[in-house]
Scaffold this active site. Structure first.
Site, PDB file in Angstrom:
ATOM      1  N   LYS A  12      53.873  41.189  42.134  1.00  0.00           N
ATOM      2  CA  LYS A  12      54.282  42.550  41.764  1.00  0.00           C
ATOM      3  C   LYS A  12      55.774  42.736  42.048  1.00  0.00           C
ATOM      4  O   LYS A  12      56.533  41.810  41.848  1.00  0.00           O
ATOM      5  CB  LYS A  12      53.389  43.579  42.474  1.00  0.00           C
ATOM      6  CG  LYS A  12      51.897  43.288  42.224  1.00  0.00           C
ATOM      7  CD  LYS A  12      50.982  44.405  42.594  1.00  0.00           C
ATOM      8  CE  LYS A  12      49.548  44.031  42.267  1.00  0.00           C
ATOM      9  NZ  LYS A  12      48.584  45.097  42.487  1.00  0.00           N
ATOM     10  N   HIS A  95      48.240  44.274  32.753  1.00  0.00           N
ATOM     11  CA  HIS A  95      47.872  44.720  34.106  1.00  0.00           C
ATOM     12  C   HIS A  95      47.760  46.244  34.111  1.00  0.00           C
ATOM     13  O   HIS A  95      48.513  46.930  33.434  1.00  0.00           O
ATOM     14  CB  HIS A  95      48.923  44.250  35.109  1.00  0.00           C
ATOM     15  CG  HIS A  95      48.454  44.409  36.527  1.00  0.00           C
ATOM     16  ND1 HIS A  95      48.494  45.615  37.178  1.00  0.00           N
ATOM     17  CD2 HIS A  95      47.913  43.523  37.403  1.00  0.00           C
ATOM     18  CE1 HIS A  95      47.992  45.466  38.393  1.00  0.00           C
ATOM     19  NE2 HIS A  95      47.630  44.207  38.559  1.00  0.00           N
ATOM     20  N   SER A 213      41.899  43.571  45.845  1.00  0.00           N
ATOM     21  CA  SER A 213      41.690  43.429  47.294  1.00  0.00           C
ATOM     22  C   SER A 213      40.956  42.133  47.663  1.00  0.00           C
ATOM     23  O   SER A 213      40.165  42.090  48.597  1.00  0.00           O
ATOM     24  CB  SER A 213      40.954  44.647  47.877  1.00  0.00           C
ATOM     25  OG  SER A 213      41.709  45.823  47.683  1.00  0.00           O
ATOM     26  N   GLY A 234      46.945  40.206  44.692  1.00  0.00           N
ATOM     27  CA  GLY A 234      48.176  40.943  44.944  1.00  0.00           C
ATOM     28  C   GLY A 234      48.634  40.764  46.380  1.00  0.00           C
ATOM     29  O   GLY A 234      49.243  39.762  46.739  1.00  0.00           O
ATOM     30  N   GLY A 235      48.301  41.740  47.212  1.00  0.00           N
ATOM     31  CA  GLY A 235      48.804  41.773  48.595  1.00  0.00           C
ATOM     32  C   GLY A 235      48.650  40.466  49.358  1.00  0.00           C
ATOM     33  O   GLY A 235      49.599  40.000  50.009  1.00  0.00           O
TER      34      GLY A 235
END
Ligand code: 13P
Length: 248
Positions: A12, A95, A213, A234-235
Site C-alpha cells: 500500500k 483493489h 487481516s 497488507g499490514g
C-alpha cells in the site's frame, strides 16, 4: 491439479525507497521457499530499488496500480511498459481502496485486466464485498457480478494465468479476518463461476487468494482450504511475520 501457492504482499502507501530496501534485506532469508511464488507489490517509487534489492532471490515484484495507455499526457500516472521495463511481473487491479477512494469502476478495471495481459503483466484482480452487503446476504451475487464484469473479453488462456484475490472489505485492516470457512465459501464460488464462464480446466488453473487481516496466526488454516491458493497481505507484509505466512 496442483496449483502453485502465491503469497503476495501489498505494501500500500508504505515505505520510502530507503525503507523499502531495508525491508527487503530484513525479509530476505525469512521468505525463502522454492514451492511458493512470493511477490512484493510496492509503491511506484519503490519499484526500481526493490527490483534491485531482490535480485538473485525468489521474490518477484508487483505494482499496485497502472494506467491503460502506454504513454502521453496523463499526469501522475504510470504505464505498463514502464513497469515491464523496470522488471515488474505482477500488478494489483481493482483493489477496494482504488475502487472506493479513487473511484475506479468495473469498466476501467476490465480495461486494466486486458491491458495488463496484453503487456505481459500478470493481474492480481481483487474483488470483495462491504459489510453492508455481507449483512444483507447479497455478497455472493456482488462477487459474481464484479468478476463477470472485470473479465469481460478476457480469454480462457489468460484466465489460466490470472490471480484473483478475494478481499472482503470488512476484513481489510480491521483485524477481523473472515473465518477459513467464510473465505473458502467465496473462493469456491469464484472457482465455480470461472468454470461456468469458461470451462473446468480454466477453473482448475486460476489461482485464488484470500486477503484481509491475514497474519502469521491464521494463515495456515486459511491456506489449508481447497480453493484458497494463497494470500494478499497488507499490514503483515511489512513485518518479519510475512516470512511465517510464506512458510505457513
Ligand atoms: P490487511 O492485511 O492489512 O488487512 O490488508 C489486506 C489487503 O487489503 C491486501 O490487499
Amino acid at each position: 491439479m496442483a496449483r502453485r501457492r502465491i503469497i503476495a504482499g501489498n505494501w500500500k502507501m508504505n515505505k520510502t525507497p530507503s525503507e523499502a530496501v531495508a525491508l527487503c534485506a530484513e525479509l530476505k532469508d525469512l521468505v525463502k521457499n522454492d514451492d511458493v511464488d512470493v511477490v512484493y507489490c510496492v509503491p511506484a517509487i519503490d519499484i526500481v530499488p526493490v527490483v534491485e534489492a531482490v535480485k538473485g532471490t525468489n521474490v518477484h515484484v508487483g505494482a499496485e496500480n497502472f494506467y491503460i495507455v502506454d504513454s502521453g499526457a496523463f499526469t501522475g500516472e504510470i504505464s505498463a511498459p514502464m513497469l515491464k521495463d523496470a522488471g515488474v511481473e505482477y500488478v494489483i487491479i481493482g483493489h477496494s481502496e482504488r475502487r472506493d477512494i479513487f473511484g475506479e469502476n468495473d469498466i476501467l478495471i476490465n480495461q486494466k485486466v486486458k491491458k495488463a495481459f496484453a503487456s505481459g503483466l500478470t493481474p492480481i484482480l481483487c474483488c470483495g464485498e462491504s459489510l453492508a452487503l455481507r449483512k444483507a446476504d447479497t455478497y455472493k451475487e456482488w462477487i459474481e457480478r464484479q468478476i463477470t464484469w472485470d473479465l469481460d473479453g478476457v480469454t480462457a488462456d489468460q484466465v489460466k494465468k490470472l490471480v484473483i484475490a478475494y478481499e472482503p472489505i470488512w476484513a481489510i485492516g480491521t483485524g477481523e479476518t473472515a473465518t477459513a470457512d467464510q473465505a473458502q465459501e467465496v473462493c469456491g464460488l469464484i472457482r465455480s463461476l470461472i468454470a461456468k464462464l469458461y470451462d473446468q480446466a480454466t477453473a482448475d488453473e486460476v489461482r485464488i487468494q484470500y486477503g484481509g487481516s491475514m497474519n502469521a496466526g491464521n494463515a495456515a488454516e486459511l491456506l489449508s482450504k481447497p480453493d484458497i491458493d494463497g494470500g494478499l497481505i497488507g499490514g503483515a507484509s511489512l513485518k518479519p511475520d510475512f516470512g511465517k505466512i510464506v512458510n505457513a
